[in-house]
Enzyme design. Sequence first.
Site, PDB file in Angstrom:
ATOM      1  N   SER A   1      35.003  67.046  64.281  1.00 16.63           N
ATOM      2  CA  SER A   1      34.065  65.926  64.335  1.00 16.63           C
ATOM      3  C   SER A   1      33.888  65.463  65.772  1.00 16.63           C
ATOM      4  O   SER A   1      34.840  65.014  66.419  1.00 16.63           O
ATOM      5  CB  SER A   1      34.585  64.770  63.481  1.00 16.63           C
ATOM      6  OG  SER A   1      33.891  63.595  63.844  1.00 16.63           O
TER       7      SER A   1
ATOM      8  N   HIS B   1      30.855  68.830  62.952  1.00 17.68           N
ATOM      9  CA  HIS B   1      30.596  67.656  62.107  1.00 17.68           C
ATOM     10  C   HIS B   1      30.055  66.550  63.006  1.00 17.68           C
ATOM     11  O   HIS B   1      30.678  66.191  64.013  1.00 17.68           O
ATOM     12  CB  HIS B   1      31.909  67.242  61.439  1.00 17.68           C
ATOM     13  CG  HIS B   1      31.782  66.123  60.475  1.00 17.68           C
ATOM     14  ND1 HIS B   1      31.363  66.301  59.165  1.00 17.68           N
ATOM     15  CD2 HIS B   1      32.038  64.797  60.604  1.00 17.68           C
ATOM     16  CE1 HIS B   1      31.370  65.131  58.545  1.00 17.68           C
ATOM     17  NE2 HIS B   1      31.771  64.201  59.391  1.00 17.68           N
TER      18      HIS B   1
ATOM     19  N   ASP C   1      28.763  62.665  63.128  1.00 16.93           N
ATOM     20  CA  ASP C   1      28.808  61.396  62.405  1.00 16.93           C
ATOM     21  C   ASP C   1      27.709  60.453  62.873  1.00 16.93           C
ATOM     22  O   ASP C   1      27.661  60.090  64.056  1.00 16.93           O
ATOM     23  CB  ASP C   1      30.174  60.739  62.608  1.00 16.93           C
ATOM     24  CG  ASP C   1      31.264  61.479  61.862  1.00 16.93           C
ATOM     25  OD1 ASP C   1      31.160  61.593  60.635  1.00 16.93           O
ATOM     26  OD2 ASP C   1      32.211  61.968  62.522  1.00 16.93           O
TER      27      ASP C   1
ATOM     28  N   MET D   1      26.166  56.735  62.435  1.00 18.76           N
ATOM     29  CA  MET D   1      26.513  55.394  61.942  1.00 18.76           C
ATOM     30  C   MET D   1      25.484  54.385  62.430  1.00 18.76           C
ATOM     31  O   MET D   1      25.022  54.472  63.570  1.00 18.76           O
ATOM     32  CB  MET D   1      27.901  54.998  62.461  1.00 18.76           C
ATOM     33  CG  MET D   1      28.985  56.013  62.138  1.00 18.76           C
ATOM     34  SD  MET D   1      30.592  55.404  62.667  1.00 18.76           S
ATOM     35  CE  MET D   1      31.616  56.854  62.372  1.00 18.76           C
TER      36      MET D   1
ATOM     37  N   HIS E   1      26.629  63.956  58.898  1.00 20.53           N
ATOM     38  CA  HIS E   1      27.175  62.997  57.922  1.00 20.53           C
ATOM     39  C   HIS E   1      26.506  61.648  58.168  1.00 20.53           C
ATOM     40  O   HIS E   1      26.801  60.979  59.154  1.00 20.53           O
ATOM     41  CB  HIS E   1      28.701  62.950  58.124  1.00 20.53           C
ATOM     42  CG  HIS E   1      29.417  61.958  57.276  1.00 20.53           C
ATOM     43  ND1 HIS E   1      30.724  61.582  57.535  1.00 20.53           N
ATOM     44  CD2 HIS E   1      29.036  61.253  56.184  1.00 20.53           C
ATOM     45  CE1 HIS E   1      31.110  60.709  56.624  1.00 20.53           C
ATOM     46  NE2 HIS E   1      30.111  60.475  55.803  1.00 20.53           N
TER      47      HIS E   1
ATOM     48  N   MET F   1      26.164  58.030  57.690  1.00 22.94           N
ATOM     49  CA  MET F   1      26.792  56.787  57.229  1.00 22.94           C
ATOM     50  C   MET F   1      25.831  55.661  57.556  1.00 22.94           C
ATOM     51  O   MET F   1      26.088  54.802  58.399  1.00 22.94           O
ATOM     52  CB  MET F   1      28.150  56.598  57.924  1.00 22.94           C
ATOM     53  CG  MET F   1      29.210  57.527  57.368  1.00 22.94           C
ATOM     54  SD  MET F   1      30.589  57.708  58.512  1.00 22.94           S
ATOM     55  CE  MET F   1      29.919  58.943  59.600  1.00 22.94           C
TER      56      MET F   1
ATOM     57  N   MET G   1      35.624  61.200  51.305  1.00 21.20           N
ATOM     58  CA  MET G   1      36.162  60.445  52.443  1.00 21.20           C
ATOM     59  C   MET G   1      37.618  60.100  52.145  1.00 21.20           C
ATOM     60  O   MET G   1      37.921  59.504  51.112  1.00 21.20           O
ATOM     61  CB  MET G   1      35.389  59.133  52.646  1.00 21.20           C
ATOM     62  CG  MET G   1      33.987  59.258  53.212  1.00 21.20           C
ATOM     63  SD  MET G   1      33.845  60.096  54.799  1.00 21.20           S
ATOM     64  CE  MET G   1      34.979  59.191  55.837  1.00 21.20           C
TER      65      MET G   1
ATOM     66  N   GLY H   1      33.726  54.926  59.399  1.00 20.14           N
ATOM     67  CA  GLY H   1      33.379  54.035  60.507  1.00 20.14           C
ATOM     68  C   GLY H   1      34.100  54.388  61.791  1.00 20.14           C
ATOM     69  O   GLY H   1      33.560  54.177  62.870  1.00 20.14           O
ATOM     70  N   PHE H   2      35.296  54.907  61.681  1.00 28.69           N
ATOM     71  CA  PHE H   2      36.092  55.157  62.896  1.00 28.69           C
ATOM     72  C   PHE H   2      36.920  56.428  62.768  1.00 28.69           C
ATOM     73  O   PHE H   2      37.365  56.762  61.664  1.00 28.69           O
ATOM     74  CB  PHE H   2      37.036  53.973  63.159  1.00 28.69           C
ATOM     75  CG  PHE H   2      36.305  52.665  63.273  1.00 28.69           C
ATOM     76  CD1 PHE H   2      35.718  52.290  64.487  1.00 28.69           C
ATOM     77  CD2 PHE H   2      36.155  51.837  62.176  1.00 28.69           C
ATOM     78  CE1 PHE H   2      34.999  51.097  64.591  1.00 28.69           C
ATOM     79  CE2 PHE H   2      35.442  50.638  62.267  1.00 28.69           C
ATOM     80  CZ  PHE H   2      34.865  50.273  63.475  1.00 28.69           C
ATOM     81  N   GLY H   3      37.160  57.048  63.914  1.00 24.73           N
ATOM     82  CA  GLY H   3      38.083  58.171  63.943  1.00 24.73           C
ATOM     83  C   GLY H   3      39.512  57.649  64.073  1.00 24.73           C
ATOM     84  O   GLY H   3      39.727  56.454  64.329  1.00 24.73           O
ATOM     85  N   GLY H   4      40.473  58.527  63.876  1.00 24.38           N
ATOM     86  CA  GLY H   4      41.868  58.194  64.163  1.00 24.38           C
ATOM     87  C   GLY H   4      42.584  57.351  63.122  1.00 24.38           C
ATOM     88  O   GLY H   4      43.648  56.811  63.409  1.00 24.38           O
TER      89      GLY H   4
ATOM     90  N   ASP I   1      37.091  64.461  54.699  1.00 23.76           N
ATOM     91  CA  ASP I   1      36.843  63.855  56.015  1.00 23.76           C
ATOM     92  C   ASP I   1      37.687  62.598  56.195  1.00 23.76           C
ATOM     93  O   ASP I   1      37.542  61.630  55.452  1.00 23.76           O
ATOM     94  CB  ASP I   1      35.343  63.519  56.095  1.00 23.76           C
ATOM     95  CG  ASP I   1      34.924  62.961  57.449  1.00 23.76           C
ATOM     96  OD1 ASP I   1      35.745  62.947  58.381  1.00 23.76           O
ATOM     97  OD2 ASP I   1      33.756  62.554  57.550  1.00 23.76           O
ATOM     98  N   GLY I   2      38.550  62.631  57.221  1.00 22.05           N
ATOM     99  CA  GLY I   2      39.314  61.438  57.584  1.00 22.05           C
ATOM    100  C   GLY I   2      40.807  61.654  57.533  1.00 22.05           C
ATOM    101  O   GLY I   2      41.373  61.956  56.483  1.00 22.05           O
ATOM    102  N   GLY I   3      41.452  61.541  58.692  1.00 20.10           N
ATOM    103  CA  GLY I   3      42.909  61.632  58.745  1.00 20.10           C
ATOM    104  C   GLY I   3      43.468  63.028  58.507  1.00 20.10           C
ATOM    105  O   GLY I   3      44.658  63.177  58.222  1.00 20.10           O
TER     106      GLY I   3
ATOM    107  N   GLY J   1      38.692  65.185  63.439  1.00 20.69           N
ATOM    108  CA  GLY J   1      38.183  64.531  64.643  1.00 20.69           C
ATOM    109  C   GLY J   1      39.260  64.361  65.684  1.00 20.69           C
ATOM    110  O   GLY J   1      39.462  65.200  66.551  1.00 20.69           O
ATOM    111  N   SER J   2      40.014  63.248  65.572  1.00 22.57           N
ATOM    112  CA  SER J   2      40.999  62.934  66.612  1.00 22.57           C
ATOM    113  C   SER J   2      42.058  64.029  66.751  1.00 22.57           C
ATOM    114  O   SER J   2      42.444  64.384  67.871  1.00 22.57           O
ATOM    115  CB  SER J   2      41.651  61.575  66.320  1.00 22.57           C
ATOM    116  OG  SER J   2      42.114  61.531  64.997  1.00 22.57           O
TER     117      SER J   2
HETATM  118  C1  DX5 Z   1      34.856  58.577  59.971  1.00 24.67           C
HETATM  119  C2  DX5 Z   1      34.097  59.850  60.198  1.00 24.67           C
HETATM  120  C3  DX5 Z   1      34.936  61.030  60.456  1.00 24.67           C
HETATM  121  C4  DX5 Z   1      35.825  60.911  61.663  1.00 24.67           C
HETATM  122  C5  DX5 Z   1      37.118  61.581  61.288  1.00 24.67           C
HETATM  123  O1  DX5 Z   1      33.990  57.617  59.528  1.00 24.67           O
HETATM  124  O2  DX5 Z   1      33.258  60.148  59.106  1.00 24.67           O
HETATM  125  O3  DX5 Z   1      34.188  62.232  60.507  1.00 24.67           O
HETATM  126  O4  DX5 Z   1      35.319  61.489  62.827  1.00 24.67           O
HETATM  127  O5  DX5 Z   1      38.022  61.372  62.320  1.00 24.67           O
HETATM  128  P1  DX5 Z   1      39.570  61.650  62.141  1.00 24.67           P
HETATM  129  O6  DX5 Z   1      39.744  63.117  61.856  1.00 24.67           O
HETATM  130  O7  DX5 Z   1      40.129  61.219  63.455  1.00 24.67           O
HETATM  131  O8  DX5 Z   1      40.035  60.801  60.984  1.00 24.67           O
HETATM  132 ZN    ZN Z   2      32.325  62.190  59.040  1.00 24.77          ZN
END
Ligand code: DX5
Ligand code: ZN
Length: 227
Positions: free
Chosen positions: A18, A43, A45, A47, A76, A78, A147, A152-155, A185-187, A207-208
């Site tokens: 991502s 990917h 994102d 927003m 994606h 959002m 999800m 909304g946020f990475g990490g 997607d996420g974590g 992502g992170s």
């Molecule tokens: C969060 C995004 C994800 C995000 C995942 O809203 O949809 O795609 O980048 O980031 P990580 O892998 O750091 O959770």
């Molecule tokens: Zn995403």
Amino acid sequence: MNGAATKTKKRKIMLAPSLLSADFMALAREIAETEEAGADMLHVDIMDGHFVPNMTIGPFIVEAIRKTTSLPLDVHLMIERPERYIDDFIRAGADFVSVHQEAVIHLNRTLNHIKERGAGAGVAINPATPVSSLASAVYDLDFVLIMSVNPGFGGQAFIPHCLGKIKEMKKMISLKNPDALIEVDGGVKPDNFKTVAECGADILVMGSAFYQSGDYKALVENFRRKR
Ligand code: DX5
Ligand code: ZN
């Protein structure tokens, strides 16, 4: 029966880094290194500051990204009322487009529209949205995006009960639309991607954990080896 025929074929699991966690001041280099490392898709994102409490990029930047890579773009959305922008993102180069179940009233119409425009159509569901909410839409989609954090946020940390949702989704898909894929997607990180894949995920967004790894190639190799 010979040995080769009895071996069970391994499902292809895809890795979708991502860009949200990439260095945006060096985006072209980041994308080139992601591609060289062997990622399967990018990917992206999107927003809007309404559906989620954060803002990112629009079709203009997606178009610029499209010009720098041959990797498929997994967009994606959002955003509220995403149907307003689907054509713009597909024109900009999106290969896959996911909309949120929570943001669309006429999912059947929206999914068919995405497919008619030539992109893969996905539906994303938030951690609090049940798999059963897709009992009818599952017939119309190419992929489901589960999800595993609040968008909304990475990490953020992976929400453990989402593993059960992946399994539940897998069951629904095998009964109703066996060609559909599951994206998570996420974590997602090296210490949980095997478990997530074993629950039934086909595409893992990272992502992170990807962009902070310091060695994208080693991470992709680890991913291919472990699963
Ligand atoms: C969060 C995004 C994800 C995000 C995942 O809203 O949809 O795609 O980048 O980031 P990580 O892998 O750091 O959770
Ligand atoms: Zn995403």
